[in-house]
Design an enzyme around this catalytic site. Structure first.
Site, short mmCIF file in Angstrom:
data_model
loop_
_atom_site.label_atom_id
_atom_site.label_comp_id
_atom_site.label_asym_id
_atom_site.label_seq_id
_atom_site.Cartn_x
_atom_site.Cartn_y
_atom_site.Cartn_z
N GLU A 60 47.30 64.58 40.76
CA GLU A 60 48.17 64.96 41.88
C GLU A 60 49.60 64.50 41.60
OE1 GLU A 60 46.09 63.21 45.18
OE2 GLU A 60 44.35 64.46 44.77
N GLU B 138 40.59 65.21 44.66
CA GLU B 138 40.14 64.15 43.75
C GLU B 138 38.81 64.50 43.08
OE1 GLU B 138 41.55 63.47 46.65
OE2 GLU B 138 43.28 62.30 46.02
N PHE C 269 45.53 56.55 43.75
CA PHE C 269 45.21 55.18 44.16
C PHE C 269 43.72 54.97 43.91
CE2 PHE C 269 48.99 56.08 46.55
CZ PHE C 269 49.67 54.87 46.63
N ASP D 15 41.62 53.58 45.55
CA ASP D 15 40.84 53.82 46.77
C ASP D 15 40.23 55.22 46.77
OD1 ASP D 15 42.25 51.48 48.72
OD2 ASP D 15 43.45 52.23 47.07
N PHE D 16 40.90 56.16 46.12
CA PHE D 16 40.43 57.55 46.15
C PHE D 16 39.42 57.84 45.06
CE2 PHE D 16 44.96 57.91 47.80
CZ PHE D 16 44.58 57.40 49.02
N HIS E 225 45.02 51.88 50.58
CA HIS E 225 45.78 52.05 49.33
C HIS E 225 45.91 50.75 48.55
CE1 HIS E 225 47.13 55.55 51.68
NE2 HIS E 225 47.51 56.12 50.56
C1 LIG Z 1 42.61 61.49 49.30
C2 LIG Z 1 44.04 61.17 49.10
N1 LIG Z 1 44.66 61.60 47.98
C3 LIG Z 1 45.94 61.32 47.77
C4 LIG Z 1 46.65 60.59 48.69
C5 LIG Z 1 48.11 60.26 48.48
N2 LIG Z 1 48.87 61.07 49.42
C6 LIG Z 1 49.24 60.59 50.61
S1 LIG Z 1 49.93 61.74 51.59
C7 LIG Z 1 49.78 62.92 50.39
C8 LIG Z 1 50.23 64.31 50.67
C9 LIG Z 1 49.52 64.87 51.83
O1 LIG Z 1 49.90 66.16 52.05
P1 LIG Z 1 49.61 66.87 53.42
O2 LIG Z 1 48.17 66.77 53.77
O3 LIG Z 1 50.19 68.23 53.33
O4 LIG Z 1 50.40 65.99 54.48
P2 LIG Z 1 51.97 65.72 54.52
O5 LIG Z 1 52.23 64.50 53.73
O6 LIG Z 1 52.65 66.90 53.97
O7 LIG Z 1 52.29 65.50 55.96
C10 LIG Z 1 49.19 62.38 49.25
C11 LIG Z 1 48.94 63.14 48.02
C12 LIG Z 1 45.96 60.13 49.83
N3 LIG Z 1 46.56 59.37 50.73
N4 LIG Z 1 44.68 60.44 50.02
#
Ligand SMILES: Cc1ncc(C[n+]2csc(CCOP(=O)(O)OP(=O)(O)O)c2C)c(N)n1
Ligand SMILES: [Mg+2]
Lengths: 326, 328
Positions: B29, B60, B83, B85-86, B129
């Site tokens: 990602e 993931e 992270f 955690d994922f 995280h």
């Molecule tokens: C399962 C997971 N993968 C990766 C992340 C890291 N991460 C946090 S927010 C995010 C983007 C999320 O996108 P979206 O669902 O469109 O929400 P937005 O941030 O645009 O509000 C990522 C990749 C995470 N928190 N959880």
């Protein structure tokens, strides 16, 4: 058409929605400032530019209904009626905060107040939503849940399984995808579109809709319909609020994945200013009245900042509390 | 020698291996234009193009499986999970598929892949995280688990991990990314399963992993001023474990303190303690084997609580003193 919709909302309610949107904007501007000043250890995700999606959606709920949020959830908490002092205290990691300083920006919850929590795991709230909906159904009351998630969450496996179960068990849940066009740097348009996301509803077997997520009235109308449907026992719906995040993904972001022009275009569609214009044009409010609402919101946030900064830190002695229920 | 950061060492290892072997590619990602959440792949998209630097949506499980599948047909993917955690989400493909395919198929399949992921607390990122889950994966036959503690080790171990013919979980630590150290410019490989003595001493052995190695080294300075001479052994890979240097060190010092960030219950320290207790070092012990590890709680947000949740330098100093003074 817009004019007719404007008039379906009482002045008091419109004033409250304006207040909530301004409070969200003010909260996040303050959060950003506090962060820049080095007062915050941790991270945050700002929803500036998405206020109409949160406020418009949640304005359709009764006070004892539920929401489940996501990491970009300040606006959702505020729209659900969060105490701004307790929210700010949580952001500052203080004992007085909603989660006693244990959760921070990304985990604000007020279970007693119907806010079942933001979530640090993208898509983490979706399977929970199915269970909450089923629990509400078993309890036999007429409450509903709004389950918020991002376009990024819609690409997870959790989304697919949750939609399947939600339809299977006909849970009283409205799934609301806040499509702000990006998951961090990944553009939603690379794998989907708001239309296609809304189209998922039909594939799963539930009603779906897509809104102009920066138009409060449009959001409200679509969500109201879905809430009524859920409350009447009709099962889940899926709504896509098409919106945009103005700020970087989290505390740090070089915006390499989008153009300044794109950001500015979306800023032209500022959801707060749009609603404000509508209600002023309609004669429901004078500009001065709205200035007062805005000013009041910023004053409230300033009080919240002072409250948070003056609050106590959690004690280290208490650190192991709360892992298990007694 | 030239000094670079741990993060740059990770990037350099990936870059050099991708230049050397076109079967190597990166998937994860925001690893493309964004350069990875922590910047590990910054600039690599420009260098290698979108066919070898694959940006994924939030998937993931999908991307871990995609890496596994590609490995099965001879590619050498590096998957980045933003992270640790994922890894909970990636686990099905990693634990049930990547780890087992070879054995299940009677040794007639190979899954040469690396899953890189940052672990650990200290950034205020809170419960979702900040976890250190390395022992979950050390428990799985078929996986290797690597935890570099210095920029030098990060580069050499990542190169070995990429060249290894198995699924390797490569655990980076967020707090180490900005730390600097000497790293040769040319590619070099540090064999997996080779512990490293980070400091020689005679009074007490500290076995530490990841960020706890630098904390132990810091503690050792203070302890030295008090006349306590600490030896620090870094396993570097926790599966396979190179037990011999640890056993030899304990035979020499007669005392051992095990330090890791992960929660003590079910953590890797238990495995290390048992390995020592089962070995010929047992008879040389002058004190009980002691573990210093994360508290039995999730990682909280508040700064003070977060610091208190995992071992810090003063905790290591205090525990080491107790052991040497015969107070445990
Ligand atoms: C399962 C997971 N993968 C990766 C992340 C890291 N991460 C946090 S927010 C995010 C983007 C999320 O996108 P979206 O669902 O469109 O929400 P937005 O941030 O645009 O509000 C990522 C990749 C995470 N928190 N959880
Ligand atoms: Mg998004």
């Amino acid at each position: 058409m817009q004019e007719e919709k404007v008039r379906t909302i009482s002045k008091a309610e419109a004033a409250e929605m304006l207040r909530l949107m301004y409070a969200t904007r003010a909260f996040e501007e303050q959060a950003e400032k506090s962060y820049m000043m080095g007062k915050i250890h941790g991270t945050m995700h700002l929803s500036i530019g998405q206020e109409a999606s949160a406020v418009g959606s949640i304005s359709t709920l009764d006070p004892d209904d539920y929401i489940l949020g996501h990491h970009r959830g300040h606006g959702l908490c505020i729209a659900k009626g969060a105490d701004l002092n307790l929210m700010m205290a949580e952001f500052y990691g203080k004992e007085a905060g909603y989660c006693r300083g244990r959760g921070g920006s990304m985990h604000i919850a007020d279970v007693a107040g119907g806010n079942l929590g933001a979530n640090g795991v993208v898509g983490g709230g979706l399977p929970l939503a199915v269970g909450v909906g089923y629990g509400l159904k078993m309890r036999g009351d007429k409450r509903v849940l709004l389950s918020f998630f991002g376009d990024g969450a819609a690409s997870t496996g959790a989304f697919h399984e949750s939609m399947i179960l939600a339809v299977l068990y006909q849970v009283p849940v409205v799934f609301i995808c806040e499509n702000n066009q990006y998951a961090m740097s990944f553009p939603a348009r690379k794998w989907t579109s708001s239309e296609r996301l809304a189209g998922f509803a039909d594939s799963y077997g539930m009603p779906g809709a897509m809104t102009d997520g920066n138009n409060l009235l449009d959001v409200r109308e679509a969500v109201q319909k879905a809430v009524d449907h859920a409350r009447a026992g009709g099962g889940p719906s899926l709504i896509i609020n098409n919106t945009y995040r103005w700020r970087g993904h989290s505390k740090s972001d070089r915006n390499r994945y989008r153009t300044q022009q794109e950001i500015e275009e979306w800023q032209e569609a500022d959801p707060i200013r749009r609603y404000r214009k509508l209600v002023v044009a309609d004669g429901l409010f004078t500009d001065e009245e709205i200035d007062d609402i805005e000013k009041g919101a910023y004053e409230q946030i300033e009080l919240a900042r002072v409250f948070a900064e003056e609050s106590e830190e959690p004690s280290v002695e208490s650190i192991e509390e709360g892992v298990y229920a007694p | 020698m030239r000094e670079i950061t741990y993060l740059e060492a990770v990037r350099e290892a990936m870059t050099q291996e991708m230049e050397r072997d076109e079967k190597v590619f990166l998937i994860g990602e925001d690893v493309g234009q964004y350069g990875g959440a922590f910047g590990a792949s910054f600039g690599m998209l420009e260098k290698f193009g979108p066919d070898r630097i694959l940006d994924t949506p939030i998937t993931e499980l999908g991307l871990t499986g995609a890496a596994t599948g590609a490995a099965l047909v001879g590619m050498r993917p590096i998957a980045e999970i933003m992270f640790m955690d994922f890894l909970t989400l990636a686990s099905e493909q990693l634990v049930n598929q990547a780890a087992k395919l070879r054995f299940m198929f009677g040794g007639r399949a190979t899954v040469p892949m690396v899953l890189r992921t940052p672990a650990g607390s200290g950034t205020g990122a809170a419960e979702h995280h900040s976890q250190s889950l390395e022992n979950w994966f050390a428990h799985i036959p078929g996986l290797k688990v690597v935890m570099p503690s210095t920029p030098y080790d990060a580069k050499g171990l990542l190169i070995s991990s990429i060249r290894d013919n198995n699924a390797v979980v490569f655990v980076e630590h967020k707090l180490l990314y900005k730390t600097k150290g000497p790293v040769p410019e040319e590619p070099y490989a540090i064999p997996l399963g080779q512990a490293d003595v980070k400091r020689e001493g005679k009074d007490l052995t500290i076995v530490a992993t990841s960020v706890m190695v630098s904390r132990a080294l810091e503690a050792a300075k203070t302890l030295a001023e008090e006349g306590i001479d600490v030896e620090i052994v870094d396993p570097r890979t926790i599966r396979p474990l190179d037990a011999e240097p640890i056993i030899q060190s304990v035979i020499k010092t007669g005392r051992v303190l095990i330090v890791h960030e992960a929660v003590k219950m079910g953590g890797y320290g238990g495995e290390l303690a048992a390995t020592i207790a089962e070995s010929r070092a047992f008879g040389y012990l002058d004190a009980p084997i002691v573990r210093l590890a994360g508290r039995d709680i999730p990682i909280p947000y508040n700064r003070t609580l977060e610091l208190s949740a995992v071992p810090q330098v003063p905790d290591i100093i205090a525990k080491a003193r107790e052991i040497v003074q015969g107070k445990v």
